[in-house]
Design a protein around this motif. Structure first.
Motif, PDB file in Angstrom:
ATOM      1  N   ARG A   1       0.876  -1.188   0.000  1.00 62.57           N
ATOM      2  CA  ARG A   1       0.000   0.000   0.000  1.00 62.57           C
ATOM      3  C   ARG A   1       0.905   1.227   0.000  1.00 62.57           C
ATOM      4  O   ARG A   1       1.541   1.536   0.991  1.00 62.57           O
ATOM      5  N   LEU A   2       0.947   1.905  -1.134  1.00 62.84           N
ATOM      6  CA  LEU A   2       1.860   3.033  -1.316  1.00 62.84           C
ATOM      7  C   LEU A   2       1.074   4.319  -1.507  1.00 62.84           C
ATOM      8  O   LEU A   2       0.121   4.356  -2.305  1.00 62.84           O
ATOM      9  N   ALA A   3       1.462   5.365  -0.800  1.00 62.78           N
ATOM     10  CA  ALA A   3       0.828   6.672  -0.967  1.00 62.78           C
ATOM     11  C   ALA A   3       1.714   7.565  -1.830  1.00 62.78           C
ATOM     12  O   ALA A   3       2.890   7.763  -1.533  1.00 62.78           O
ATOM     13  N   ALA A   4       1.133   8.091  -2.896  1.00 56.31           N
ATOM     14  CA  ALA A   4       1.810   9.042  -3.771  1.00 56.31           C
ATOM     15  C   ALA A   4       1.295  10.445  -3.446  1.00 56.31           C
ATOM     16  O   ALA A   4       0.217  10.595  -2.861  1.00 56.31           O
ATOM     17  N   PRO A   5       2.023  11.482  -3.830  1.00 57.67           N
ATOM     18  CA  PRO A   5       1.580  12.842  -3.514  1.00 57.67           C
ATOM     19  C   PRO A   5       0.443  13.361  -4.392  1.00 57.67           C
ATOM     20  O   PRO A   5      -0.153  14.379  -4.081  1.00 57.67           O
ATOM     21  N   ALA A   6       0.148  12.678  -5.500  1.00 56.92           N
ATOM     22  CA  ALA A   6      -0.918  13.128  -6.401  1.00 56.92           C
ATOM     23  C   ALA A   6      -1.394  11.925  -7.207  1.00 56.92           C
ATOM     24  O   ALA A   6      -0.661  10.948  -7.377  1.00 56.92           O
ATOM     25  N   PRO A   7      -2.617  11.974  -7.725  1.00 56.53           N
ATOM     26  CA  PRO A   7      -3.097  10.869  -8.559  1.00 56.53           C
ATOM     27  C   PRO A   7      -2.467  10.926  -9.946  1.00 56.53           C
ATOM     28  O   PRO A   7      -2.014  11.996 -10.386  1.00 56.53           O
ATOM     29  N   PRO A   8      -2.425   9.800 -10.655  1.00 57.02           N
ATOM     30  CA  PRO A   8      -1.935   9.835 -12.038  1.00 57.02           C
ATOM     31  C   PRO A   8      -2.883  10.647 -12.906  1.00 57.02           C
ATOM     32  O   PRO A   8      -4.103  10.627 -12.712  1.00 57.02           O
ATOM     33  N   VAL A   9      -2.311  11.371 -13.874  1.00 54.38           N
ATOM     34  CA  VAL A   9      -3.133  12.193 -14.765  1.00 54.38           C
ATOM     35  C   VAL A   9      -3.640  11.367 -15.944  1.00 54.38           C
ATOM     36  O   VAL A   9      -4.813  11.411 -16.286  1.00 54.38           O
ATOM     37  N   ARG A  10      -2.735  10.589 -16.552  1.00 50.99           N
ATOM     38  CA  ARG A  10      -3.103   9.746 -17.697  1.00 50.99           C
ATOM     39  C   ARG A  10      -2.357   8.421 -17.598  1.00 50.99           C
ATOM     40  O   ARG A  10      -1.158   8.402 -17.321  1.00 50.99           O
ATOM     41  N   LEU A  11      -3.050   7.330 -17.880  1.00 52.88           N
ATOM     42  CA  LEU A  11      -2.419   6.013 -17.823  1.00 52.88           C
ATOM     43  C   LEU A  11      -1.927   5.550 -19.189  1.00 52.88           C
ATOM     44  O   LEU A  11      -1.537   4.394 -19.344  1.00 52.88           O
ATOM     45  N   ASP A  12      -1.949   6.436 -20.166  1.00 57.33           N
ATOM     46  CA  ASP A  12      -1.338   6.175 -21.468  1.00 57.33           C
ATOM     47  C   ASP A  12       0.002   6.895 -21.475  1.00 57.33           C
ATOM     48  O   ASP A  12       0.052   8.125 -21.577  1.00 57.33           O
ATOM     49  N   PRO A  13       1.119   6.163 -21.341  1.00 57.29           N
ATOM     50  CA  PRO A  13       2.412   6.842 -21.188  1.00 57.29           C
ATOM     51  C   PRO A  13       2.826   7.677 -22.387  1.00 57.29           C
ATOM     52  O   PRO A  13       3.646   8.583 -22.254  1.00 57.29           O
ATOM     53  N   ALA A  14       2.266   7.401 -23.567  1.00 59.94           N
ATOM     54  CA  ALA A  14       2.632   8.161 -24.765  1.00 59.94           C
ATOM     55  C   ALA A  14       2.131   9.590 -24.710  1.00 59.94           C
ATOM     56  O   ALA A  14       2.657  10.461 -25.407  1.00 59.94           O
ATOM     57  N   ILE A  15       1.117   9.847 -23.891  1.00 58.09           N
ATOM     58  CA  ILE A  15       0.572  11.203 -23.790  1.00 58.09           C
ATOM     59  C   ILE A  15       0.514  11.659 -22.339  1.00 58.09           C
ATOM     60  O   ILE A  15      -0.355  12.442 -21.947  1.00 58.09           O
ATOM     61  N   ALA A  16       1.445  11.155 -21.527  1.00 60.25           N
ATOM     62  CA  ALA A  16       1.549  11.570 -20.128  1.00 60.25           C
ATOM     63  C   ALA A  16       2.790  12.434 -19.959  1.00 60.25           C
ATOM     64  O   ALA A  16       3.714  12.380 -20.769  1.00 60.25           O
ATOM     65  N   ALA A  17       2.795  13.225 -18.895  1.00 58.63           N
ATOM     66  CA  ALA A  17       3.946  14.103 -18.671  1.00 58.63           C
ATOM     67  C   ALA A  17       4.278  14.250 -17.191  1.00 58.63           C
ATOM     68  O   ALA A  17       5.164  15.024 -16.837  1.00 58.63           O
ATOM     69  N   ASP A  18       3.593  13.504 -16.322  1.00 54.09           N
ATOM     70  CA  ASP A  18       3.794  13.670 -14.885  1.00 54.09           C
ATOM     71  C   ASP A  18       4.345  12.397 -14.252  1.00 54.09           C
ATOM     72  O   ASP A  18       4.066  11.279 -14.687  1.00 54.09           O
ATOM     73  N   SER A  19       5.112  12.567 -13.209  1.00 49.71           N
ATOM     74  CA  SER A  19       5.777  11.443 -12.543  1.00 49.71           C
ATOM     75  C   SER A  19       4.785  10.449 -11.958  1.00 49.71           C
ATOM     76  O   SER A  19       5.077   9.243 -11.902  1.00 49.71           O
ATOM     77  N   GLU A  20       3.637  10.936 -11.510  1.00 49.23           N
ATOM     78  CA  GLU A  20       2.672  10.021 -10.886  1.00 49.23           C
ATOM     79  C   GLU A  20       2.045   9.086 -11.905  1.00 49.23           C
ATOM     80  O   GLU A  20       1.753   7.923 -11.603  1.00 49.23           O
ATOM     81  N   SER A  21       1.816   9.572 -13.123  1.00 49.36           N
ATOM     82  CA  SER A  21       1.332   8.680 -14.184  1.00 49.36           C
ATOM     83  C   SER A  21       2.407   7.648 -14.519  1.00 49.36           C
ATOM     84  O   SER A  21       2.132   6.448 -14.636  1.00 49.36           O
ATOM     85  N   PHE A  22       3.657   8.115 -14.639  1.00 51.07           N
ATOM     86  CA  PHE A  22       4.740   7.199 -14.993  1.00 51.07           C
ATOM     87  C   PHE A  22       5.025   6.202 -13.868  1.00 51.07           C
ATOM     88  O   PHE A  22       5.470   5.082 -14.127  1.00 51.07           O
ATOM     89  N   ARG A  23       4.778   6.581 -12.621  1.00 49.64           N
ATOM     90  CA  ARG A  23       4.966   5.646 -11.502  1.00 49.64           C
ATOM     91  C   ARG A  23       4.129   4.388 -11.738  1.00 49.64           C
ATOM     92  O   ARG A  23       4.578   3.262 -11.487  1.00 49.64           O
TER      93      ARG A  23
END
Length: 590
Positions: free
Chosen positions: A31-53
């Motif tokens: 159970r891991l807590a991140a500082p923000a939710p992922p923005v997009r789960l398609d890595p080709a159009i993502a730009a934030d660390s939380e999506s890439f996590r």
């Protein structure tokens, strides 16, 4: 306790055995807590660390990173070759690799992913942060080399250049002479399917497991760049069937790759990942029998609330430890895992602002900031003040002159500019922690205090991160100062330069054909003294132009309870959860 109180019936031997069996069979769950939710789960159009996590667990790339050295190693491609002219790469794919939908990875699947990236709409491509566009500069046009006259400082009658201005002009002219011979050559060969400065030529499936990639200009960093999370290979079945503007729309809600974890759900702010039993690299699981079988990723914006949740055993660990709770965690015998610095925090200065358009005001701001105090007070010990946007690991010398703390100099420059205390808007994010900005509100307060000491009046503009903070400060509608940063994805200077300057006209009100020409010329240089000198010159150009003030190279850290015994930290955030080691307690019901 609530479950116990709801039942007053005696517990039978059968039900006790069933309960014990259920606990025994419960999967090892992180159970891991991140500082923000992922923005997009398609890595080709993502730009934030939380999506890439999240996507780094689901997808894989042709080239992977060695967890210890950060060097490129075999990924989905088990080997590769490069032609002597650096324009043709041949990748031999692993056999027996399956996507999560059960289909096989082959050369055709890789080609379909590349074709999707190359033909993606400009609107979608603009949402990418560490992918095809950033690697191949596919939609960029060839910069027009300026003339020497363009680089001379414009003076009014009777004015003379200051010593500083003389240095800036001399540097510009020297940089021009250095890149001029490059632009007399044929820079790119072959036809482009997008911008004239695209490095991408073509890709084809030479055989079932052989892929041939051709470039229009040599790109020595290509193999390293293919490790970026945005270059992840998705299942071909998910690349079609969506709307015309995004045929791969399904990847936003049901990501589909070849990684060790498969996507289960993203509901009520909780992402659930489950182990992929048909993962090709079974040896990875055998080498670490205590890996998580289920991962639950929640988001908690405040570092203090993340710590509280871990102490209450609501989570097993969290990312982005703040400096003021580090001591408590160590005293409490928690596992604290640090990452080497590979990100930069900066203060953006938008030239469309009346005062920020003046070089003297931008220099005054740079001299007003106490970089050392900022790094020491608000960042984990070992974080360093930044003299450029490139972290020390890249070994590019800091530019001169460096803007050290000098309040008297700052006030003199403001007086020269005619500044008399007018308000300048200053944007900063709320309710978020980033690896380059763990405490945004306090960082803003510290900088505002520094600026006030030299007479600069700030108009605060707090913007919640999830309300489009990045889009706001990178738009034409905002023209003040702002806090932002960048986390590097691979060991290359162009990654930082391209990422930070991707929207420089909108973010900083800044354009420079000289800088664009310098960056293009440097990309095709092999590692060595010439390349180092080229990037040092680029940093000097930015240092004189000052579209931003580099602030800190932060160290970031994660913290865990005792049931996590090892976490594979990476400066590039390439952290595979299959390598995490856990014990069997506490057991979390599925």
């Amino acid at each position: 306790m609530a479950l116990v109180s709801c039942s007053t019936a005696p517990t039978s031997a059968t039900s006790t055995a069933s309960t014990a069996k259920a606990v025994e069979q419960a999967p090892r769950t992180l159970r891991l807590a991140a500082p923000a939710p992922p923005v997009r789960l398609d890595p080709a159009i993502a730009a934030d660390s939380e999506s890439f996590r999240v996507t780094r667990q689901i997808y894989e790339t042709l080239i992977s990173l060695d967890s210890n050295s950060g060097s490129p190693v075999a990924g989905l491609a088990e080997s590769w070759t490069q032609s002597e002219d650096g324009l043709t790469y041949t990748f031999t794919l692993r056999q027996g690799v399956k996507f999560h939908d059960g289909t096989e990875l082959d050369a055709k699947a890789v080609v379909e992913n590349f074709k999707r990236w190359a033909t993606m709409s400009s609107k979608l491509a603009a949402d990418s942060g560490q992918g095809f566009n950033e690697v191949f500069h596919h939609r960029e046009d060839l910069p027009k080399l300026p003339s020497p006259k363009d680089l001379e400082t414009k003076l009014k009658d009777g004015e003379q250049l200051s010593e500083y201005e003389q240095g800036a002009e001399q540097h510009r002219l020297q940089a021009f002479e250095a890149v001029k011979p490059v632009f007399k050559q044929t820079l790119f060969v072959g036809k482009s399917s997008a911008g004239s400065a695209s490095y991408f030529s073509s890709i084809q499936a030479t055989s079932k497991y052989l892929v041939t990639l051709k470039l229009r200009r040599a790109l020595p960093s290509l193999i390293d760049a293919l490790t970026l999370p945005g270059m992840a290979i998705a299942a071909p079945s998910a690349l079609t069937g969506g709307p015309k503007d995004n045929p791969a729309d399904a990847l936003l809600t049901t990501p589909m790759g070849t990684g060790p974890f498969k996507f289960a759900s993203n509901k009520d702010g909780l992402v659930r990942l489950e182990i992929f039993n048909d993962y090709w690299n079974s040896a990875r699981f055998e080498a670490n029998k205590n890996h998580p079988e289920v991962v639950l990723i929640s988001s908690i914006a405040s570092p203090y609330n993340r710590e509280t949740a871990m102490r209450a055993d609501e989570i097993d660990g969290f990312d982005l430890v703040s400096v003021d709770i580090m001591r408590n965690l160590i005293r409490g015998a928690k596992l604290v895992v640090q990452r080497d610095p590979f990100s930069v925090l900066y203060l953006g200065l938008d030239r469309r602002n009346k005062w920020l358009a003046k070089p003297e005001v931008r220099r005054a701001i740079a001299h007003a900031i106490n970089h050392g105090q900022l790094a020491d007070k608000l960042f984990i010990q070992g974080s360093k003040s930044a003299g450029s946007i490139l972290p020390p690991a890249l070994s590019i010398p800091e530019p001169e002159p460096r803007y050290n703390l000098d309040q008297n100099q700052a006030m003199q420059l403001l007086e020269q500019a005619g500044y008399k205390g007018e308000e300048i808007e200053f944007a900063y994010p709320l309710r978020v922690s980033r690896n380059y900005l763990p405490l945004p509100e306090r960082t803003f307060a510290q900088l505002a205090e520094d600026l006030a000491k030299v007479g600069i009046k700030i108009k605060p503009r707090p913007i919640p991160w999830t309300d489009g903070y990045v889009d706001t400060v990178r738009s034409k509608d905002f023209n003040g100062m702002h806090l932002l940063g960048y986390a590097g994805g691979y060991r290359n200077e162009d990654d930082f330069l391209s990422g930070i300057l991707a929207a420089k006209a909108d973010e900083f009100g800044y354009t420079s054909t000289l800088l664009d020409s310098q960056i293009l010329a440097a990309r095709s240089l092999e590692p060595g003294d010439e390349r180092t000198a080229a990037y040092a010159s680029i940093l000097t150009t930015m240092n004189y132009d000052l579209p931003l003030v580099p602030l800190v190279f932060p160290i970031s850290a994660l913290a865990f309870n005792s049931n996590v015994t090892f976490y594979p930290s990476s400066p590039m955030l390439n952290e595979c959860f299959a390598d995490i080691q856990m014990n069997n307690s506490p057991a979390i019901s599925s």
